[in-house]
Design an enzyme around this catalytic site. Structure first.
Site, PDB file in Angstrom:
ATOM      1  N   GLU A  51       0.825  -1.222   0.000  1.00  0.00           N
ATOM      2  CA  GLU A  51       0.000   0.000   0.000  1.00  0.00           C
ATOM      3  C   GLU A  51       0.855   1.267   0.000  1.00  0.00           C
ATOM      4  O   GLU A  51       0.422   2.301  -0.515  1.00  0.00           O
ATOM      5  CB  GLU A  51      -0.958   0.009   1.199  1.00  0.00           C
ATOM      6  CG  GLU A  51      -2.067  -1.036   1.144  1.00  0.00           C
ATOM      7  CD  GLU A  51      -1.658  -2.383   1.733  1.00  0.00           C
ATOM      8  OE1 GLU A  51      -0.466  -2.567   2.068  1.00  0.00           O
ATOM      9  OE2 GLU A  51      -2.548  -3.266   1.858  1.00  0.00           O
ATOM     10  N   PHE A 113     -10.676  -7.172  15.769  1.00  0.00           N
ATOM     11  CA  PHE A 113      -9.607  -7.624  14.877  1.00  0.00           C
ATOM     12  C   PHE A 113      -9.236  -6.499  13.894  1.00  0.00           C
ATOM     13  O   PHE A 113     -10.116  -5.930  13.250  1.00  0.00           O
ATOM     14  CB  PHE A 113     -10.121  -8.860  14.111  1.00  0.00           C
ATOM     15  CG  PHE A 113      -9.173  -9.391  13.078  1.00  0.00           C
ATOM     16  CD1 PHE A 113      -7.912  -9.869  13.425  1.00  0.00           C
ATOM     17  CD2 PHE A 113      -9.549  -9.426  11.736  1.00  0.00           C
ATOM     18  CE1 PHE A 113      -7.049 -10.367  12.463  1.00  0.00           C
ATOM     19  CE2 PHE A 113      -8.690  -9.928  10.772  1.00  0.00           C
ATOM     20  CZ  PHE A 113      -7.435 -10.393  11.148  1.00  0.00           C
ATOM     21  N   GLN A 114      -7.979  -6.172  13.804  1.00  0.00           N
ATOM     22  CA  GLN A 114      -7.423  -5.157  12.889  1.00  0.00           C
ATOM     23  C   GLN A 114      -7.869  -3.723  13.230  1.00  0.00           C
ATOM     24  O   GLN A 114      -7.748  -2.827  12.400  1.00  0.00           O
ATOM     25  CB  GLN A 114      -7.769  -5.462  11.426  1.00  0.00           C
ATOM     26  CG  GLN A 114      -7.170  -6.783  10.935  1.00  0.00           C
ATOM     27  CD  GLN A 114      -7.372  -7.023   9.454  1.00  0.00           C
ATOM     28  OE1 GLN A 114      -8.431  -6.718   8.933  1.00  0.00           O
ATOM     29  NE2 GLN A 114      -6.371  -7.577   8.799  1.00  0.00           N
ATOM     30  N   VAL A 384      15.727   9.125  -2.437  1.00  0.00           N
ATOM     31  CA  VAL A 384      16.477   9.817  -1.384  1.00  0.00           C
ATOM     32  C   VAL A 384      17.722   9.001  -1.071  1.00  0.00           C
ATOM     33  O   VAL A 384      17.680   7.775  -1.016  1.00  0.00           O
ATOM     34  CB  VAL A 384      15.577   9.990  -0.144  1.00  0.00           C
ATOM     35  CG1 VAL A 384      16.393  10.290   1.103  1.00  0.00           C
ATOM     36  CG2 VAL A 384      14.560  11.090  -0.404  1.00  0.00           C
ATOM     37  N   PHE A 469      24.572   7.426   1.519  1.00  0.00           N
ATOM     38  CA  PHE A 469      24.425   8.772   2.075  1.00  0.00           C
ATOM     39  C   PHE A 469      24.667   8.745   3.585  1.00  0.00           C
ATOM     40  O   PHE A 469      25.343   9.600   4.141  1.00  0.00           O
ATOM     41  CB  PHE A 469      23.028   9.321   1.763  1.00  0.00           C
ATOM     42  CG  PHE A 469      22.953  10.810   1.837  1.00  0.00           C
ATOM     43  CD1 PHE A 469      23.169  11.581   0.705  1.00  0.00           C
ATOM     44  CD2 PHE A 469      22.696  11.451   3.039  1.00  0.00           C
ATOM     45  CE1 PHE A 469      23.120  12.964   0.781  1.00  0.00           C
ATOM     46  CE2 PHE A 469      22.647  12.829   3.116  1.00  0.00           C
ATOM     47  CZ  PHE A 469      22.854  13.590   1.979  1.00  0.00           C
TER      48      PHE A 469
HETATM   49  C1  LIG Z   1      12.278   5.351   4.892  1.00  0.00           C
HETATM   50  C2  LIG Z   1      13.639   5.899   5.244  1.00  0.00           C
HETATM   51  N1  LIG Z   1      14.472   5.185   6.034  1.00  0.00           N
HETATM   52  C3  LIG Z   1      15.699   5.682   6.340  1.00  0.00           C
HETATM   53  C4  LIG Z   1      16.118   6.892   5.871  1.00  0.00           C
HETATM   54  C5  LIG Z   1      17.509   7.424   6.214  1.00  0.00           C
HETATM   55  N2  LIG Z   1      18.348   7.385   4.979  1.00  0.00           N
HETATM   56  C6  LIG Z   1      18.476   8.435   4.152  1.00  0.00           C
HETATM   57  S1  LIG Z   1      19.404   8.121   2.812  1.00  0.00           S
HETATM   58  C7  LIG Z   1      19.672   6.537   3.309  1.00  0.00           C
HETATM   59  C8  LIG Z   1      20.554   5.613   2.499  1.00  0.00           C
HETATM   60  C9  LIG Z   1      20.033   5.362   1.133  1.00  0.00           C
HETATM   61  O1  LIG Z   1      20.778   4.309   0.589  1.00  0.00           O
HETATM   62  P1  LIG Z   1      20.668   3.869  -0.908  1.00  0.00           P
HETATM   63  O2  LIG Z   1      19.253   3.807  -1.335  1.00  0.00           O
HETATM   64  O3  LIG Z   1      21.458   2.619  -1.072  1.00  0.00           O
HETATM   65  O4  LIG Z   1      21.324   5.069  -1.692  1.00  0.00           O
HETATM   66  P2  LIG Z   1      22.837   5.619  -1.585  1.00  0.00           P
HETATM   67  O5  LIG Z   1      22.829   6.751  -0.635  1.00  0.00           O
HETATM   68  O6  LIG Z   1      23.730   4.494  -1.209  1.00  0.00           O
HETATM   69  O7  LIG Z   1      23.130   6.075  -2.971  1.00  0.00           O
HETATM   70  C10 LIG Z   1      19.041   6.274   4.534  1.00  0.00           C
HETATM   71  C11 LIG Z   1      19.114   4.968   5.263  1.00  0.00           C
HETATM   72  C12 LIG Z   1      15.186   7.609   5.069  1.00  0.00           C
HETATM   73  N3  LIG Z   1      15.479   8.820   4.575  1.00  0.00           N
HETATM   74  N4  LIG Z   1      13.981   7.091   4.761  1.00  0.00           N
END
Ligand SMILES: Cc1ncc(C[n+]2csc(CCOP(=O)(O)OP(=O)(O)O)c2C)c(N)n1
Length: 577
Positions: A51, A113-114, A384, A469
């Protein structure tokens, strides 16, 4: 269609406002709605595997169409899974209606439930969130929800118990479309505000413009303003797609993923004019210059920096009204210096986007190759993580391409789900994701949906084997990397197992041809590109002044007293190349 019950009436109302599809997962409490959709036949049910993907897909769809998009989840955990995508939609200010099916109305409050309380859960990520407990609440609850989502640009949630969905109803007609879909008003500042703004700009020597996503549709007016004032234009990430192209005043980005030219243009001016930006990072705002701000939302004024003037208005309307009041400046020294600084920064960024001497694919190169080979009107979504950085720096915009992400909510795993909604709404356009390996694997179950519904999204995975990141953030803050390593499968073979095109690339020489094959493939496709793991966001040649004042890691490190880390990271970067 014969309207017998509440669910029929809901479907009839959604069809009236032009809704073409609903993303979601079926469930007992949703049966009334799915049966009404089947009987109606005019709205497609797009069954997905999670979802959250449904909510992100609706968000992606509405961000490219500008129209209301809809998602749905069954009671309890079903609709609870929508929540992260709904937060993203709401914070992206895009109209999404969520149908949260609910437990039987007579059981509410019994610990059934739920049982959850969706009208409380979704309150914070919506403009309107109401429980339908009696058919007589219609048509108002449905219509109020639609008007709130469209008029206020955000999420509305209808909480609908399964038994109420099936309750009989006498209503046969909905309000006409024109009364359900309020159009955005023209918002123009009062005359004295415009005069005050013109005075401020006319009496400033060096004006820098700082543009955000509120500049959508105002490209020509913004360029005219920069021409009149001889001003450099800095953009926030949300402004990139609207501002950067065909723009001789462009001096790049600022912020955690920005670079020195953007930062410096904002700090060396005497007046900074913020236009349609709610850029969140106060530490990048100059403290000792005049700051004025134009924004359509009064609550955005002055919440990131102390203003000498705040003006409520639509950017395009305001700039059109302001233009005749401005003195045309002839002296362009400040602008020329800022543009020159940007060209230098650009050169050093572009130098990083080359195949390189070693047998490793740099993510900058991958981003540049995709930018070069993608369609002139491609629609991009970016995860992100570092994919946002590479897209921000190397994806060329042109006024027809779009760039979407989770730029305000900042959720991982947004790119594939948003691309699903975008591709459904724009089947003829090329839709390309910049997916992180972490982001992709978080919601990768829905590549099965690409196959099942034949959605020809092109998924590019920046497969660096790490939550990159965060790994960088840990290094800069002086922490030992923990929990960031990813042991990935061969994503191309995974895609093939699902029944879609998958190709893996490890050699930089093979990349351009592989990208061409992948983009030319007619159906859904996954390109699993093994990229360098330790990639710096800072350009490799670090001068002390850059480290002190500019660039993500430089600035952050100085703030944290972590200069040594930055220099260590620079060495890693140089060494790897
Ligand atoms: C749902 C969620 N969980 C955790 C984070 C924290 N966070 C931001 S960037 C990131 C790493 C992203 O890794 P990846 O998709 O492998 O991309 P990379 O930065 O390695 O290119 C994390 C864990 C977030 N922004 N959103």
């Amino acid at each position: 269609m014969k309207i017998k019950n509440v669910a029929d009436y809901l479907v009839h109302t959604l069809a009236e406002v032009g809704v073409e599809r609903i993303y979601g997962i079926v469930g007992d409490s949703l049966n009334g709605v799915t049966e009404a959709l089947r009987a109606h036949g005019g709205i497609e049910w797009v069954g997905l595997r999670h979802e959250e993907v449904a909510a992100f897909a609706a968000s992606g769809e509405s961000q490219v169409t500008g129209a209301l998009a809809v998602c749905a989840g069954s009671c309890g955990p079903g609709n609870l899974h929508l929540i992260n995508g709904l937060y993203d939609a709401h914070r992206s200010r895009t109209p999404v209606l969520a149908i949260a099916a609910h437990i039987p109305s007579a059981e509410i409050g019994s610990g059934y439930f739920q049982e959850t309380h969706p009208e409380q859960l979704f309150r914070e990520c919506s403009h309107y969130c109401e429980l339908v407990s009696h058919p007589d609440q219609l048509p108002y609850v449905f219509e109020n929800a639609i008007r709130a989502a469209v008029g206020q640009q955000g999420v509305a949630v209808i909480v609908l118990p399964g038994d109420i969905a099936l309750a009989s109803i006498k209503l046969k007609k909905t309000s006409p479309r024109a009364s359900l879909l309020p159009r955005a008003p023209r918002v123009l500042p009062a005359e004295q505000e415009l005069e005050a703004l013109a005075d401020l700009l006319n009496n400033s020597e060096r004006v820098t413009l700082f543009a955000g996503r509120g500049c959508a549709g105002a490209h020509a007016e913004l360029i005219a303003l920069a021409e009149a004032l001889k001003s450099p234009i800095v953009h926030a990430l949300g402004g990139k797609e609207h501002v950067e192209y065909d723009n001789p005043y462009d001096v790049g980005m600022t912020g955690f993923i920005g670079y020195s030219s953007g930062y410096q243009a904002m700090h060396s001016c005497d007046t900074l004019l913020m236009l349609g930006t709610d850029f969140p990072y106060k530490q990048f705002m100059p403290a000792d210059v005049n700051i004025a701000q134009i924004d359509i939302r009064p609550e955005n004024l002055g919440r990131r920096a102390q203003l000498c003037l705040g003006v409520v208005g639509d950017i395009r309307e305001t700039l059109l009204a302001l233009a005749p009041k401005l003195k045309i400046r002839t002296q362009s020294r400040f602008l020329d210096d800022a543009v020159q600084h940007y060209h230098k920064t650009r050169q050093s960024l572009d130098a990083l986007a080359q195949p390189g001497k070693h047998a490793v694919i740099h993510p900058q190169y991958l981003a540049a190759v995709i930018s070069e080979k993608a369609a002139a009107d491609a629609l991009f979504t970016v995860d992100v993580g570092t994919p946002v950085v590479w897209a921000a720096r190397y994806l060329r915009m042109n006024g027809k391409r779009r760039l979407l992400g989770s730029f305000t909510h900042g959720s991982m795993a947004n790119a594939l789900p948003q691309a699903i909604g975008i591709q459904m709404a724009a089947p003829q356009r090329q839709v390309v994701t910049f997916s992180g390996d972490g982001g992709f694997s978080m919601l990768m179950g829905d590549i099965i949906s690409l196959k099942q519904h034949d959605i020809p999204v092109k998924v590019v995975i920046f497969n660096n084997g790490v939550l990159g990141f965060v790994a960088l953030e840990m290094k800069v803050a002086g922490f030992v990397n923990t929990g960031v390593d990813l042991e990935n499968p061969d994503f191309a073979r995974l895609a093939q197992a699902v029944g879609i095109y998958g190709e893996r690339v490890e050699d930089p020489k093979a990349l351009p041809a592989a990208v061409e094959r992948f983009l030319a493939h007619e159906g859904p496709a996954v390109l699993d590109v093994v990229t360098a793991g330790q990639e710096l966001i800072l350009p490799p040649s670090i001068h002390l002044d850059q480290v002190k004042g500019f660039g993500l890691w430089g600035l952050r490190a100085v703030m944290d007293g972590q200069m040594k880390n930055v220099i260590d990271l620079a060495k890693v970067n140089l060494f790897e190349r």
